[in-house]
Design an enzyme around this catalytic site. Structure first.
Site, PDB file in Angstrom:
ATOM      1  CB  ALA A  90      -0.945  -0.009   1.204  1.00  0.00           C
ATOM      2  CD  GLU A 109       2.874  10.970  -2.501  1.00  0.00           C
ATOM      3  OE1 GLU A 109       2.188  10.185  -1.794  1.00  0.00           O
ATOM      4  OE2 GLU A 109       2.374  11.769  -3.300  1.00  0.00           O
ATOM      5  N   GLY A 110       5.441   8.448   1.488  1.00  0.00           N
ATOM      6  CA  GLY A 110       6.243   8.212   2.692  1.00  0.00           C
ATOM      7  C   GLY A 110       7.262   7.107   2.444  1.00  0.00           C
ATOM      8  CG  HIS A 111       6.041   3.116   1.730  1.00  0.00           C
ATOM      9  ND1 HIS A 111       4.677   3.255   1.587  1.00  0.00           N
ATOM     10  CD2 HIS A 111       6.232   2.335   2.820  1.00  0.00           C
ATOM     11  CE1 HIS A 111       4.073   2.570   2.542  1.00  0.00           C
ATOM     12  NE2 HIS A 111       4.979   2.002   3.306  1.00  0.00           N
ATOM     13  CD  GLU A 158      12.453  10.735  12.988  1.00  0.00           C
ATOM     14  OE1 GLU A 158      11.751  11.773  13.006  1.00  0.00           O
ATOM     15  OE2 GLU A 158      13.674  10.742  13.230  1.00  0.00           O
TER      16      GLU A 158
END
Ligand code: PAF
Length: 281
Positions: A32, A35-37, A150
């Site tokens: 899923a 952009e964080g990944h 984080e």
């Protein structure tokens, strides 16, 4: 980008890379992707010769079977995102048997008490599941560095502790939270919210920013009351917990000392979706 569909294929790939002296950066995920990944992969590219990711929805870290069943899975979409990003050299997509050859069961860890705070109270057994899968992935992928967001600050602390306890030769790097334009921390769970609710959920980050301002002026008791008041007035949102903890041991504070680093942690349930966030004070 190579798609490595079994432990054997992964291990052959890793062996070849290591023989060539390549430094491996690794970012495990449960898919899923958002952009964080991608921000983890960007970080990994900076200090490694190649980047490996993994997509594996780990059954042992879900203490709630409904949550596991509802977890969004769309491997074709994820592979497309990875290919388009051009940030990942290989993605490991194991079957359950590649990670748990006998039984999908967690090991029992003692993370020095870190596992008993915050998420550990709400999700019994969760960190045993995370420790088990991450340790196994590290043993298979053999990365030089591994990257974690984080947003799951407690998970990051626990993985650092696990690496230290098990003496694993991997450097753990925490990557700052990636936020939507309105400030909402990106999470795979956000997909389960309507656009309306996603917009309303910006109040979570706005509250953390207010807390940062109040931190120097007010007592902890007053800060907690103010946060409670904000969420008492929010439609379809339930504050599950808010607390400020020492970054080292993740224990909730009673008094603030100047020479320590504190972080505010919050969990809010919006329309049945559990959103977590945090901010250094
Ligand atoms: O943060 C996650 O997505 C998972 O907890 C992780 C680290 C991939 C382990 O399954």
């Amino acid at each position: 980008m190579e798609v490595l569909k079994s432990k054997k294929i992964l291990q052959d790939f890793v062996e070849r890379q290591r023989e060539m002296g390549k430094r491996i950066g690794f970012a495990p995920t449960m898919g899923a992707l958002h952009e964080g990944h991608l921000s983890l992969y960007e970080e990994a590219r900076k200090e490694n010769d190649l980047v490996i990711s993994s997509i594996f929805v780990n059954p042992t870290q879900f203490n709630n079977q409904e949550d596991l069943a509802k977890y969004p899975r769309d491997i074709q979409r994820d592979l497309e995102i990875l290919r388009k990003s051009g940030l990942v050299d290989a993605v490991y997509v194991p079957e359950v048997i590649d990670i748990y050859p006998e039984q999908a069961k967690s090991d029992n860890y003692d993370f020095g008490g870190l596992e008993n705070e915050m998420e550990g109270k709400s999700r019994p057994g969760h960190f045993d599941g995370v420790g088990t899968v991450v340790e196994e992935l590290f043993r298979q992928v053999k990365p030089n560095c591994a990257y974690f967001g984080e947003k799951d600050f407690q998970q990051l602390a626990i993985i650092k502790k696990m690496v230290e306890m098990r003496n694993l030769p991997v450097k753990i790097i925490g990557v700052p939270i990636y936020r939507a334009e309105n400030g909402l921390a990106l999470s795979s769970r956000n997909q389960r919210l309507s656009e309306d609710r996603r917009e309303a959920s910006k109040v979570i980050y706005e509250t953390l920013l207010k807390v940062k301002g109040w931190f120097k002026e007010h007592s902890y008791e007053i800060i907690k009351e103010k946060v409670k008041d904000i969420f008492d007035n929010q439609h379809s949102m339930k504050l599950e917990y808010f607390l400020i903890a020492d970054e080292k041991d993740l224990k909730e504070v009673e008094f603030f000392y100047n020479d320590r680093n504190y972080r505010a942690f919050i969990v809010v349930v919006v329309d049945g979706v559990r959103l977590i966030d945090n901010l250094p004070m």
